[in-house]
Write an enzyme that holds these catalytic residues in place. Sequence first.
Site, short mmCIF file in Angstrom:
data_model
loop_
_atom_site.label_atom_id
_atom_site.label_comp_id
_atom_site.label_asym_id
_atom_site.label_seq_id
_atom_site.Cartn_x
_atom_site.Cartn_y
_atom_site.Cartn_z
CG ASP A 36 -0.28 -0.14 2.52
OD1 ASP A 36 0.72 0.56 2.74
OD2 ASP A 36 -0.74 -0.95 3.35
CE LYS A 58 -6.87 -0.50 3.27
NZ LYS A 58 -8.24 -1.01 3.46
CG MET A 172 -5.18 6.41 10.50
SD MET A 172 -6.03 4.82 10.29
CE MET A 172 -6.00 4.19 11.98
#
Length: 509
Positions: A36, A58, A172
């Site tokens: 990714d 992703k 995140m």
Amino acid sequence: MKFGKVYFVGAGPGDPGLIAVKGVTALQEADVVVYDRLASPQLLKYAKPDARYLYCGKEPGAHSMAQDEINEILVREAMRGHIVVRLKGGDPSIFGRVGEEAQACAKRQIPFEIVPGVTSGIAAASYAGIPLTYREISSNAAFVTGHRCAGSEEKETNWQAAAGFDTLVVYMGVKNLPYIRQRLLEGGKPPATPAALVRWGTTGDQRTLTGTLDDIAAKAKEAKLEAPAILVVGEVVRLSEALGWYERKPLFGRKLLLFPSLQPARDDARLLEQWGAETAEAAILPEPSVMAERLLVEIAAYDWIIFADAWEVKLFFAALQAVRRDIRSIRARVVALDEGAEAELAARAIAVDYSLAADRSEWTGEVRPGVLGRRIGVHQGARLLMLTPEYAGINIPYTEGGAHWLLTGMYTPKVRATGYLAELLQGRGFDTLWIGDIRALYALQELANREELLGNELRRISELVCVGERTAAKAKAFGWQVSRVIRDGVFLEADAKEWLSAIPGGRVS
């Protein structure tokens, strides 16, 4: 049915040097690599030249593959008997969804292993000079996600509990910074608590933004700082001003694509990385000439054999072994044109009759056969075999001063794993193309001729640095725009420092 195997490998957060040795071993065995955007494409160089690469994206809000599709790919490829590496940024077990992917394998009874990696929360903080614990101010740290899943509020981070930790690392969380700020304040975290955002940690794109819990969201918005980034909240953030080391390196932020020297003693990448550059290397390997073994038919007739480098020596002896030729049948005197060739011959208990490396002060530029012949004192009618990659695949007879030469080579330097190179060019935005020696240049030119689109991408890199005057002269003859020439040997580091001083803000202590 015999299944293959799946390795879930933590790639670290960006710096390819942070991958575990076991992860590298898995990549070297892989038939298929599923990766990714948070896994450095530089790691793909460890895979076999014929390995297949599958990008699964992703990115926030723009996944190129659904998770179920990724699971199915892993299962399908392993059931075909392939060794599969699922290369994940950071550590696969820290917000990496490795549990779901491993379960998919377990349900089909597919063997798998999980190879831990350095998680971004630790690595990015360290590269920003933020130790997550510090005896006097932080005795604990927590790792949480700032991502909010619609309809799954019961799974959301317990911000009340999180606020009680000395150091809090949030993954995140960029998109939800205002919300995270508010929840931590409600949980009792003081507004003046130091906070930092570290974007693209451990890479040449790293950017550290500091503030307080109260104002970090506003600062991030003003600076237009986007994911991927980690948020660190706690008194340890104050240490970054004194301990920040990575972003202060003289070549920090510069990205170099290296076509490296094939000389085993040279490690230009290591030198440049010590100064903070982000480097990636094209995979250059010697491809034996199809004519190599034919050269040995008349090998006993030569009075001199000249080896340009270590690979000419290695492949010469490999060809001898392949045709079962006894080295004792060769009576020729031997010349080494560089230190690598001389060392490789010495390892085989062969002393050279003339070493160009030992007599380098007498030479400038290209080694021409006639000049070399006069230097070593060849006699009238002598026959000389000169092995250099410049003439690989072609036999050029040449006569000068009554001596008869055959100019040829045992190998051609070629770039392997061009898929890996294409991935690098697509994602990294290189500032400089570094050509380590004349052999690396031949590999570059052969690639540009073979794959036009890749060649055009390489020519778009703004700066071309050549090591060696001969390399630069040949590059210009091939039509490349040379920006700077760095002398080889003992001058390399000094000239690299001089080049660095010409870069705005550049310095080397």
